[in-house]
Write a protein that holds these residues in place. Sequence first.
Motif, PDB file in Angstrom:
ATOM      1  N   ALA A  71     -29.957 -28.837  36.938  1.00 53.02           N
ATOM      2  CA  ALA A  71     -30.985 -28.436  38.151  1.00 53.02           C
ATOM      3  C   ALA A  71     -30.921 -30.142  38.399  1.00 53.02           C
ATOM      4  N   LYS A  72     -31.196 -30.501  37.749  1.00 55.52           N
ATOM      5  CA  LYS A  72     -31.348 -32.395  38.103  1.00 55.52           C
ATOM      6  C   LYS A  72     -29.828 -32.851  38.762  1.00 55.52           C
ATOM      7  N   ASP A 103     -32.591 -24.546  33.347  1.00 54.75           N
ATOM      8  CA  ASP A 103     -31.765 -26.041  32.701  1.00 54.75           C
ATOM      9  C   ASP A 103     -31.839 -27.054  33.680  1.00 54.75           C
ATOM     10  N   ARG A 104     -32.957 -27.821  33.317  1.00 54.45           N
ATOM     11  CA  ARG A 104     -33.360 -28.249  34.397  1.00 54.45           C
ATOM     12  C   ARG A 104     -32.680 -29.040  34.081  1.00 54.45           C
ATOM     13  N   ASN A 105     -31.583 -29.863  33.851  1.00 55.21           N
ATOM     14  CA  ASN A 105     -30.907 -31.580  33.550  1.00 55.21           C
ATOM     15  C   ASN A 105     -29.891 -30.468  34.615  1.00 55.21           C
ATOM     16  N   ALA A 125     -29.334 -25.244  42.177  1.00 49.14           N
ATOM     17  CA  ALA A 125     -30.526 -26.080  40.910  1.00 49.14           C
ATOM     18  C   ALA A 125     -31.636 -25.009  41.958  1.00 49.14           C
ATOM     19  N   LYS A 126     -32.148 -24.552  42.693  1.00 51.39           N
ATOM     20  CA  LYS A 126     -32.911 -23.564  42.416  1.00 51.39           C
ATOM     21  C   LYS A 126     -33.000 -22.613  41.553  1.00 51.39           C
ATOM     22  N   MET A 171     -33.587 -24.091  37.916  1.00 55.06           N
ATOM     23  CA  MET A 171     -35.074 -24.875  37.540  1.00 55.06           C
ATOM     24  C   MET A 171     -35.891 -24.299  36.395  1.00 55.06           C
ATOM     25  N   ASP A 172     -36.316 -23.495  35.968  1.00 58.21           N
ATOM     26  CA  ASP A 172     -37.090 -23.058  35.197  1.00 58.21           C
ATOM     27  C   ASP A 172     -36.221 -23.233  33.867  1.00 58.21           C
TER      28      ASP A 172
END
Length: 311
Positions: A157-158, A153-155, A146-147, A150-151
Amino acid sequence: MHRTNTKIKVDFQPSRIQVGLLLPLNGYELASFYIPRRWGIWVVLLVPMVWLGPSAAKLYGLVALFSLVSVTTAKRHLERMKQQEDRLDQLRNDWHRLTRSVNEYHQYIKQSEYMLQLEERNRLSQRIHDQIGHSLTGALIQMEAAKRLMDGDRNKAKQLLENAIHISKEGIEQIRMTLKQMKPPPEQMGINRVKLFIDEFSAQHHLPIPLVCKGDLDVITPIQWKVIYENMAEALTNAIKYAEATAIAVEIHVLNRVIKVEVKDNGKGATKIKKGLGIIGMEERAASVHGTVIVDGTNGFSVTTLLPIHE
């Protein structure tokens, strides 16, 4: 007047009769090495009477009889002393053997407890590695992924973070369940320990020992369980050693304000109670938690431990 000095000469040389009177005792001692039966020795001792006169023969016979009785009594006494010494040696050997057995038993108990601890540690380590370790490792991998996303593909990563949170919650629940299984409630440990001791004691001495529990055992604290266990063990041991009982009963009754623990047997009892180290030790243990001990020997023998219930 002329005084005449008269010298009296006393002959202390023993006569033949006096010497002969010493023969029975010496003859008995000498004949006992060769003649096993006492009547045979008696016949041998009476032989010299043939050459003695009537008065001397009577005196010789009395001396011979006295010698026979005295030496026989002394010999029996020596035999009894030898038997007592042999018995004492046997008891001493039995005592050393029992002491060695007790020491070996205590050593075995220590080794068994140590092995149980090692087995429990090994089981816990394996469980942590197989379940909790895998869960935490999976959660860490999800968070690392997820880290990195993060920049870009935020979905995604969430979603990975939600998975990591879910895995972490499962790991925490597994830790809680593991600790719960490792450490049962103290009151459950207390009653289980009491039941185990009673079962082993009953099997060892082939004696029925029913256990009756009444009331809420949850109010009994760990230190009170320790006092109950040790007083009960002491009372059962004393019942076996001194009471000559054929049945013993143990009752744990939790009342409104006190905990009553009674160990009662159907033995011979005692009209007058003499407090030894065992009873004094039970009283001291009960007093350490503000309790008391009541001993009654009128109808069998009973030891009652009363402990206060702490709010």
